[in-house]
Write a protein that holds these residues in place. Structure first.
Motif, mmCIF file in Angstrom:
data_model
loop_
_atom_site.group_PDB
_atom_site.id
_atom_site.type_symbol
_atom_site.label_atom_id
_atom_site.label_comp_id
_atom_site.label_asym_id
_atom_site.label_seq_id
_atom_site.Cartn_x
_atom_site.Cartn_y
_atom_site.Cartn_z
ATOM 1 N N ALA A 165 22.969 -21.679 2.535
ATOM 2 C CA ALA A 165 21.636 -21.686 1.925
ATOM 3 C C ALA A 165 20.529 -21.765 2.964
ATOM 4 C CB ALA A 165 21.515 -22.856 0.949
ATOM 5 N N ALA A 166 20.751 -22.473 4.041
ATOM 6 C CA ALA A 166 19.689 -22.701 5.016
ATOM 7 C C ALA A 166 19.756 -21.773 6.220
ATOM 8 C CB ALA A 166 19.713 -24.157 5.470
ATOM 9 N N ALA A 167 20.818 -20.987 6.322
ATOM 10 C CA ALA A 167 20.960 -20.039 7.441
ATOM 11 C C ALA A 167 20.766 -20.731 8.785
ATOM 12 C CB ALA A 167 19.981 -18.883 7.282
ATOM 13 N N PHE A 168 21.629 -21.690 9.066
ATOM 14 C CA PHE A 168 21.481 -22.496 10.271
ATOM 15 C C PHE A 168 22.009 -21.838 11.545
ATOM 16 C CE2 PHE A 168 21.585 -26.266 7.269
ATOM 17 C CZ PHE A 168 20.235 -26.485 7.381
ATOM 18 N N GLY A 169 22.454 -20.598 11.468
ATOM 19 C CA GLY A 169 22.897 -19.907 12.674
ATOM 20 C C GLY A 169 24.190 -20.470 13.222
ATOM 21 N N ASP A 170 24.106 -21.071 14.428
ATOM 22 C CA ASP A 170 25.307 -21.591 15.091
ATOM 23 C C ASP A 170 26.021 -22.628 14.246
ATOM 24 O OD1 ASP A 170 24.778 -19.957 17.201
ATOM 25 O OD2 ASP A 170 23.916 -21.519 18.479
ATOM 26 N N VAL A 171 25.312 -23.304 13.370
ATOM 27 C CA VAL A 171 25.936 -24.315 12.524
ATOM 28 C C VAL A 171 26.985 -23.685 11.624
ATOM 29 C CG1 VAL A 171 25.542 -26.039 10.738
ATOM 30 C CG2 VAL A 171 23.925 -25.787 12.606
ATOM 31 N N ALA A 172 26.722 -22.481 11.148
ATOM 32 C CA ALA A 172 27.691 -21.800 10.294
ATOM 33 C C ALA A 172 29.008 -21.578 11.035
ATOM 34 C CB ALA A 172 27.122 -20.476 9.802
ATOM 35 N N VAL A 173 28.927 -21.286 12.330
ATOM 36 C CA VAL A 173 30.136 -21.111 13.136
ATOM 37 C C VAL A 173 30.909 -22.416 13.219
ATOM 38 C CG1 VAL A 173 31.022 -20.518 15.423
ATOM 39 C CG2 VAL A 173 29.084 -19.249 14.459
ATOM 40 N N LEU A 174 30.195 -23.522 13.457
ATOM 41 C CA LEU A 174 30.849 -24.830 13.512
ATOM 42 C C LEU A 174 31.472 -25.186 12.169
ATOM 43 C CD1 LEU A 174 28.373 -27.003 15.635
ATOM 44 C CD2 LEU A 174 30.761 -26.485 16.198
ATOM 45 N N ASP A 176 32.597 -23.112 9.859
ATOM 46 C CA ASP A 176 33.802 -22.296 9.696
ATOM 47 C C ASP A 176 34.961 -22.874 10.503
ATOM 48 O OD1 ASP A 176 32.549 -20.538 7.987
ATOM 49 O OD2 ASP A 176 32.127 -19.031 9.531
ATOM 50 N N SER A 177 34.659 -23.300 11.724
ATOM 51 C CA SER A 177 35.700 -23.884 12.575
ATOM 52 C C SER A 177 36.238 -25.175 11.976
ATOM 53 C CB SER A 177 35.136 -24.135 13.975
ATOM 54 O OG SER A 177 36.099 -24.745 14.802
ATOM 55 N N ALA A 178 35.322 -26.041 11.522
ATOM 56 C CA ALA A 178 35.728 -27.329 10.962
ATOM 57 C C ALA A 178 36.547 -27.157 9.695
ATOM 58 C CB ALA A 178 34.491 -28.178 10.684
ATOM 59 N N LEU A 272 36.436 -33.279 15.016
ATOM 60 C CA LEU A 272 35.567 -32.110 14.848
ATOM 61 C C LEU A 272 35.085 -32.010 13.402
ATOM 62 C CD1 LEU A 272 34.338 -29.352 15.665
ATOM 63 C CD2 LEU A 272 36.581 -28.329 15.168
ATOM 64 N N PHE A 273 36.015 -32.076 12.463
ATOM 65 C CA PHE A 273 35.619 -31.932 11.056
ATOM 66 C C PHE A 273 34.611 -32.994 10.651
ATOM 67 C CE2 PHE A 273 35.834 -32.947 6.586
ATOM 68 C CZ PHE A 273 35.730 -31.691 5.984
ATOM 69 N N ARG A 274 34.878 -34.234 10.999
ATOM 70 C CA ARG A 274 34.012 -35.328 10.545
ATOM 71 C C ARG A 274 32.648 -35.279 11.236
ATOM 72 N NH1 ARG A 274 37.001 -40.908 9.169
ATOM 73 N NH2 ARG A 274 35.055 -41.047 7.998
ATOM 74 N N ALA A 275 32.598 -34.850 12.491
ATOM 75 C CA ALA A 275 31.307 -34.737 13.174
ATOM 76 C C ALA A 275 30.469 -33.621 12.568
ATOM 77 C CB ALA A 275 31.520 -34.505 14.667
ATOM 78 N N VAL A 276 31.088 -32.479 12.287
ATOM 79 C CA VAL A 276 30.355 -31.374 11.674
ATOM 80 C C VAL A 276 29.888 -31.759 10.275
ATOM 81 C CG1 VAL A 276 30.499 -28.989 10.849
ATOM 82 C CG2 VAL A 276 31.538 -29.614 13.039
ATOM 83 N N GLU A 277 30.762 -32.397 9.516
ATOM 84 C CA GLU A 277 30.373 -32.813 8.159
ATOM 85 C C GLU A 277 29.183 -33.758 8.200
ATOM 86 O OE1 GLU A 277 29.793 -35.023 4.700
ATOM 87 O OE2 GLU A 277 30.736 -35.991 6.452
ATOM 88 N N SER A 278 29.216 -34.732 9.090
ATOM 89 C CA SER A 278 28.103 -35.679 9.197
ATOM 90 C C SER A 278 26.835 -34.980 9.672
ATOM 91 C CB SER A 278 28.464 -36.813 10.155
ATOM 92 O OG SER A 278 29.505 -37.613 9.632
ATOM 93 N N GLY A 279 26.979 -34.051 10.619
ATOM 94 C CA GLY A 279 25.820 -33.340 11.127
ATOM 95 C C GLY A 279 25.168 -32.462 10.078
#
Length: 301
Positions: A165-174, A176-178, A272-279
């Motif tokens: 929804a927010a088109a966060f760019g690099d965040v979308a890559v993270l 997907d990885s998480a 990784l998953f928990r850091a991305v989720e929190s971020g």
């Protein structure tokens, strides 16, 4: 006395219930009733306190110190009570009453202003990890605790929706990885234990009957690496500020995994998953600085 909720609690509950919640409005009356029911003497409200509950330092009718904790239903206080009852004071704060009133807990008094975070970093990690190890027990038969798969499934959906929804760019890559790492980890979970669920250094307080005891669980059933993952990023501000932060993080993953007999790659994956989720959650609720720190940390993994 007036039971004013600390600003930290008001802010945090505002993030989880942005459309409004009457629990805070009813809290002063509920706290007065809880105190009267148990014939408690109030010393003070703990400040800054927690992010999901009101914590009141009290005295019981016999003069013994205790803590009265009141939490809204969405903070899952019934799960906290069930976990504390199952641990029976081993590694965690002890329940002081049964049966209970929904949303209210009377607990053993620890030293609320002295957490393991007050120790030097290496010692703090050691003591925190030792406390966490004692909590990893078989869950009770027929338990109603949420599983790691269930909790992270909800989180993964929210992460995808926010990033899209927010088109966060690099965040979308993270993200997907998480999410991909989560799927791999769940396919081969090595054990099912009762976990604290939200463990970090600030959740370990000094006590009388034991030097350190855990408080404030949001219990979940799953593999131990999931529980340990949150501890990896403790003091994330210091890690990000250090020129050797990435290398320190990798060493921390290795050291914690070895000290608690947890698979290093599984710990890295859940970290990784928990850091991305929190971020991503921090972005969603308008805390961009926290999000920046967490997502930079996640990028090191």
């Amino acid at each position: 006395m007036a039971f004013e909720p600390p600003p930290r609690l008001v802010r945090a509950l505002g993030e989880t219930a942005p459309d409004g919640d009457d629990w805070l409005e009813k809290l002063p009356t509920a706290a007065q009733q809880a105190v009267a029911l148990r014939e408690l003497t109030v010393e003070r409200v703990q400040v800054p306190g927690g992010r999901s509950s009101l914590v009141v330092l009290v005295r019981q009718p016999d003069g013994g110190p205790a803590v009265l904790k009141l939490a809204p239903r969405r903070a899952r206080p019934e799960g906290e009570r069930a976990a504390l009852a199952h641990w029976g004071g081993v590694g965690a704060v002890q329940l002081l009453e049964s049966p209970w009133v929904e949303g209210e807990l009377l607990l053993e008094r620890l030293h609320p202003d002295v957490s393991v975070r007050s120790l030097p970093e290496a010692k703090a990690l050691l003591e925190a990890a030792g406390t966490l190890r004692r909590l990893w027990v078989e869950p009770p038969g027929g338990h109603a605790f949420e599983t790691v798969a269930e909790r992270t499934g909800r989180q993964a959906e929210a992460m995808r929706a926010t990033a899209a929804a927010a088109a966060f760019g690099d965040v979308a890559v993270l993200v997907d990885s998480a999410v991909g790492v989560r799927s791999e980890l769940l396919a081969g979970a090595p054990e099912q234990r009762l976990l604290h669920g939200t463990f970090r250094q600030s959740k370990v307080l000094a006590g009388e009957r034991m030097p350190w005891l855990a408080v404030g669980p949001d219990p979940v059933v799953g593999e131990c690496a999931f529980d340990l993952a949150r501890l990896v990023r403790d003091r994330v501000e210091d890690l990000i500020a250090s020129p050797s932060g990435a290398a320190t993080t990798r060493r921390r993953v290795k050291r914690l995994a070895e000290s608690l007999d947890v698979d290093q790659e599984r710990l890295r994956g859940w970290t990784l998953f928990r850091a991305v989720e929190s971020g991503v959650r921090a972005l969603r609720v308008g805390r961009p600085r926290d999000a920046e720190l967490l997502l930079e940390f996640a990028g090191w993994l």
